[in-house]
Write a protein that holds these residues in place. Structure first.
Motif, mmCIF file in Angstrom:
data_model
loop_
_atom_site.group_PDB
_atom_site.id
_atom_site.type_symbol
_atom_site.label_atom_id
_atom_site.label_comp_id
_atom_site.label_asym_id
_atom_site.label_seq_id
_atom_site.Cartn_x
_atom_site.Cartn_y
_atom_site.Cartn_z
ATOM 1 N N HIS A 202 0.823 -1.203 0.000
ATOM 2 C CA HIS A 202 0.000 0.000 0.000
ATOM 3 C C HIS A 202 0.859 1.256 0.000
ATOM 4 C CE1 HIS A 202 -3.384 -2.570 2.012
ATOM 5 N NE2 HIS A 202 -3.280 -2.795 0.716
ATOM 6 N N ALA A 203 1.975 1.229 0.735
ATOM 7 C CA ALA A 203 2.883 2.374 0.736
ATOM 8 C C ALA A 203 3.535 2.559 -0.629
ATOM 9 C CB ALA A 203 3.940 2.191 1.825
ATOM 10 N N ASN A 204 3.919 1.456 -1.278
ATOM 11 C CA ASN A 204 4.493 1.554 -2.621
ATOM 12 C C ASN A 204 3.508 2.173 -3.613
ATOM 13 O OD1 ASN A 204 7.172 0.538 -2.435
ATOM 14 N ND2 ASN A 204 6.385 -1.521 -2.191
ATOM 15 N N LYS A 205 2.256 1.764 -3.504
ATOM 16 C CA LYS A 205 1.226 2.305 -4.392
ATOM 17 C C LYS A 205 1.017 3.790 -4.130
ATOM 18 C CE LYS A 205 -3.540 1.445 -5.878
ATOM 19 N NZ LYS A 205 -4.757 0.607 -5.651
ATOM 20 N N PHE A 206 1.092 4.206 -2.878
ATOM 21 C CA PHE A 206 0.910 5.611 -2.538
ATOM 22 C C PHE A 206 2.079 6.452 -3.064
ATOM 23 C CE2 PHE A 206 1.139 9.278 0.356
ATOM 24 C CZ PHE A 206 -0.151 9.762 0.233
ATOM 25 N N VAL A 207 3.286 5.936 -2.998
ATOM 26 C CA VAL A 207 4.446 6.649 -3.539
ATOM 27 C C VAL A 207 4.318 6.802 -5.054
ATOM 28 C CG1 VAL A 207 6.946 6.540 -3.866
ATOM 29 C CG2 VAL A 207 5.967 6.000 -1.647
ATOM 30 N N ASP A 208 3.825 5.764 -5.720
ATOM 31 C CA ASP A 208 3.588 5.867 -7.167
ATOM 32 C C ASP A 208 2.563 6.955 -7.478
ATOM 33 O OD1 ASP A 208 5.382 3.812 -7.536
ATOM 34 O OD2 ASP A 208 3.845 2.254 -7.659
ATOM 35 N N PHE A 209 1.555 7.082 -6.625
ATOM 36 C CA PHE A 209 0.567 8.148 -6.818
ATOM 37 C C PHE A 209 1.211 9.522 -6.645
ATOM 38 C CE2 PHE A 209 -2.278 11.146 -4.660
ATOM 39 C CZ PHE A 209 -3.234 11.328 -5.647
ATOM 40 N N LEU A 210 2.076 9.665 -5.653
ATOM 41 C CA LEU A 210 2.753 10.950 -5.441
ATOM 42 C C LEU A 210 3.605 11.328 -6.649
ATOM 43 C CD1 LEU A 210 3.905 10.691 -1.703
ATOM 44 C CD2 LEU A 210 1.953 11.933 -2.621
ATOM 45 N N GLN A 211 4.272 10.353 -7.240
ATOM 46 C CA GLN A 211 5.099 10.639 -8.403
ATOM 47 C C GLN A 211 4.268 11.099 -9.598
ATOM 48 O OE1 GLN A 211 7.221 6.821 -8.642
ATOM 49 N NE2 GLN A 211 9.117 7.910 -8.179
ATOM 50 N N ALA A 212 3.012 10.680 -9.660
ATOM 51 C CA ALA A 212 2.133 11.086 -10.760
ATOM 52 C C ALA A 212 1.485 12.437 -10.529
ATOM 53 C CB ALA A 212 1.047 10.029 -10.985
ATOM 54 N N VAL A 213 1.612 12.999 -9.312
ATOM 55 C CA VAL A 213 0.932 14.248 -8.977
ATOM 56 C C VAL A 213 1.914 15.398 -8.790
ATOM 57 C CG1 VAL A 213 -0.568 15.379 -7.296
ATOM 58 C CG2 VAL A 213 -1.015 13.026 -7.963
ATOM 59 N N VAL A 214 2.996 15.174 -8.069
ATOM 60 C CA VAL A 214 3.964 16.229 -7.769
ATOM 61 C C VAL A 214 5.367 15.719 -8.066
ATOM 62 C CG1 VAL A 214 2.579 17.443 -6.047
ATOM 63 C CG2 VAL A 214 3.959 15.486 -5.348
ATOM 64 N N PRO A 215 6.323 16.630 -8.344
ATOM 65 C CA PRO A 215 7.711 16.199 -8.588
ATOM 66 C C PRO A 215 8.404 15.850 -7.277
ATOM 67 C CG PRO A 215 7.538 18.573 -8.822
ATOM 68 C CD PRO A 215 6.144 18.075 -8.588
ATOM 69 N N ILE A 216 8.720 14.592 -7.077
ATOM 70 C CA ILE A 216 9.326 14.149 -5.820
ATOM 71 C C ILE A 216 10.532 13.264 -6.116
ATOM 72 C CG2 ILE A 216 7.096 14.168 -4.620
ATOM 73 C CD1 ILE A 216 7.255 11.052 -4.730
ATOM 74 N N ARG A 217 11.335 13.073 -5.094
ATOM 75 C CA ARG A 217 12.340 12.029 -5.038
ATOM 76 C C ARG A 217 12.191 11.354 -3.680
ATOM 77 N NH1 ARG A 217 18.199 15.124 -4.142
ATOM 78 N NH2 ARG A 217 17.598 16.293 -2.269
ATOM 79 N N TYR A 218 12.515 10.077 -3.611
ATOM 80 C CA TYR A 218 12.291 9.364 -2.358
ATOM 81 C C TYR A 218 13.404 8.348 -2.131
ATOM 82 C CZ TYR A 218 10.565 5.294 -4.977
ATOM 83 O OH TYR A 218 10.460 4.214 -5.818
ATOM 84 N N LYS A 219 13.573 8.027 -0.862
ATOM 85 C CA LYS A 219 14.513 7.012 -0.412
ATOM 86 C C LYS A 219 13.769 6.047 0.508
ATOM 87 C CE LYS A 219 17.300 10.003 1.366
ATOM 88 N NZ LYS A 219 18.456 10.618 2.062
ATOM 89 N N THR A 220 14.214 4.815 0.542
ATOM 90 C CA THR A 220 13.567 3.795 1.367
ATOM 91 C C THR A 220 14.556 3.250 2.391
ATOM 92 O OG1 THR A 220 14.137 2.035 -0.191
ATOM 93 C CG2 THR A 220 12.015 3.143 -0.502
#
Length: 522
Positions: A202-220
């Motif tokens: 669910h967290a992975n899916k939410f991060v994918d949604f963030l990438q489709a809405v705003v310009p982000i970078r992320y670390k795990t």
């Protein structure tokens, strides 16, 4: 004339061996009623069952421990109900459908039609109704959501900015696309928001949604919670740290030289006109610009050299179009003066703007005072040796909106989140200021509010009609006065067809009446 004889064929009939009724010959020598009385093909199929439903998430229990989601009278729910019938595999299923029941009765009824061969070459069809009693049972995920320290993954969204209007826009996108359905808890933090989930997927899916809405970078990252060496099982807590670009709408940026060359050699001094999954930049002097995706931005990140807190109010004195256009923007030469200088001095500024189709003499606009600005050398190193404009205008302003306490006919929804720890009075005031500016941006820009759900407040139709009537009366009065009075500013507001009916606080009768009044509405 010769007559031909055509014999008439009549079907032979026999008597039923049970009741003596004349019937057509069949292998069982029995009528249909007698066969049904002697044989029950539904014997062994239960006529009443109990199913369990989670009232919080709306899912049904699929034994032994799985839960499925299904709408009332849907194909998925019908399949679920038929699978719960034991003994249905011994007969042939012909048809199945729901029988209407009251929603509050906690009952589901399914009419089932089955067939089976009872004697040699004799097939019997029978119809029966199965009743399902809907019981309440909380699923494991919902039980974990009401218990602290049960999360498995957390997405920490942060932005290094002086305001939170980007998070307000992101919150509306989350609500519109229902990306928060699997969250256990939402915690507001000083520089962002934390989203807690029960599963890593669910967290992975939410991060994918963030990438489709705003310009982000992320670390795990992951943290070992417990382990069992005998069964070779391990339990981890996963953390996704997402950072949103610090560039926001209406910000002034100075691109690094490498980035400006990558965008075709545009002028590094640009305005951010829009932020989605890409950053939209525009040169107010030439209408040149482009889009910058998250990958390009984070390779050479930069910060805005001025934000909305540095905007200065100007009055348009004169404007002349130059001809070039780009979308809704048009290039023009403009003469402006600071609002605070009117009546004190005669300082005016001549500049070039992209708001040729939007501004007219007498309008109020917001812009950056570059001549009086104080910038760090490291931020404007790409503009060394180049002439800077005195003023860069950003957008049209409506000062009459700030002078009045206008009641809006619409509202927006917000996520149910916990407040940030150690909140002070200044933090609450800043949050209210950001919310008010965000609502003003929605009112002033139709393109900006196109992707956001706006909901009607009680009496919205009457409020909008009264405002239109008052505006019409004022226009007529100005026509009679031949323009002698003060011209009232035309404030932009969402139209009634842009608003959605709020169904949360409505009863079943209200919803039925609303559907009757507007059957094709949202």
């Amino acid at each position: 004339m010769q007559m031909t004889f055509e014999p008439q064929h009549t079907q032979a009939r026999i008597l039923c061996c049970m009741c003596g009724t004349p019937i057509a010959p069949n292998p069982s020598n029995m009528c249909v009623n007698c066969i049904r009385g002697q044989v029950d093909i539904t014997d062994g199929i239960p006529k009443q069952l109990t199913i369990f439903h989670c009232g919080h998430c709306g899912r049904y229990l699929q034994p032994p421990d799985s839960w499925i989601y299904a709408e009332l009278e849907s194909r998925e729910l019908l399949t679920y109900c038929l699978k719960r019938l034991k003994g249905l595999n011994k007969v042939k299923l012909v048809d199945a459908s729901f029988v209407y029941t009251e929603p509050h009765s906690r009952r589901l009824k399914v009419k089932v039609t089955v067939q089976q061969e009872v004697f040699t070459s004799t097939i019997l069809q029978q119809v029966f109704v199965c009743e399902y009693i809907v019981g309440n049972q909380q699923c494991k995920d919902c039980a974990a959501s009401f218990t602290e320290h049960t999360w498995t993954a957390v997405v920490q969204v942060r932005q290094k900015a002086e305001h939170k209007r980007t998070f307000l826009f992101l919150e509306q996108q989350i609500l519109k696309h229902q990306a928060h359905l699997h969250t256990i808890k939402i915690q507001e933090m000083p520089e962002g928001i934390d989203f807690f989930f029960g599963h890593r997927s669910h967290a992975n899916k939410f991060v994918d949604f963030l990438q489709a809405v705003v310009p982000i970078r992320y670390k795990t990252s992951e943290k070992l919670i417990s382990s069992d060496t005998k069964s070779n099982t391990h339990s981890f807590n996963y953390t996704f740290s997402a950072e949103i670009s610090p560039v926001s709408r209406d910000d002034l940026v100075c691109l690094p030289r490498t980035v400006a060359q990558h965008m075709g050699g545009v002028c590094p001094f640009l305005i951010c006109t829009k932020v989605s999954n890409v950053i939209h930049l525009l040169d107010a002097n030439t209408l040149q610009g482009g889009e910058m995706n998250a990958a390009v931005f984070w390779q050479n990140p930069f910060r805005p050299i001025a934000g909305q807190r540095q905007l200065v109010e100007y009055i348009v004195l004169d404007i002349s179009l130059l001809g070039p256009t780009r979308g809704k923007f048009a290039l023009a030469d403009i003469q402006v003066a600071r609002s605070r200088d009117l009546g004190y001095n005669d300082i005016t500024f001549y500049c070039r703007t992209h708001l040729g189709h939007i501004l007219k003499p007498g309008d109020t606009c917001l812009g950056y005072d570059i001549k009086a600005g104080n910038f760090n050398d490291a931020d404007v190193v790409a503009m060394q040796g180049k002439e800077l404009p005195d003023v860069i205008l950003v957008r049209k302003s409506y000062p009459a909106r700030r002078k009045r306490n206008r009641q809006r006919a619409w509202r927006i929804k917000q996520l149910e989140k916990e407040e940030a720890p150690n909140m002070r009075k200044t933090d609450y005031a800043k949050a209210e200021e950001d919310m008010e500016k965000f609502l003003q941006d929605l009112e002033e820009d139709p393109e900006y509010r196109a992707g956001i759900n706006l909901y009607k407040v009680p009496g919205a139709e009457q409020m909008i009609s009264e405002k239109k009537a008052a505006k019409t009366a004022m226009d007529d009065e100005e026509d009679n006065d031949d323009g002698g009075g003060d011209e009232e500013e035309d404030l932009p507001e969402p139209e009634l067809n842009e608003l959605i009916d709020d169904m949360d606080g409505m009863s079943l009768q209200d919803r039925q009446q609303q559907q009757y009044n507007n059957p094709f509405g949202p």
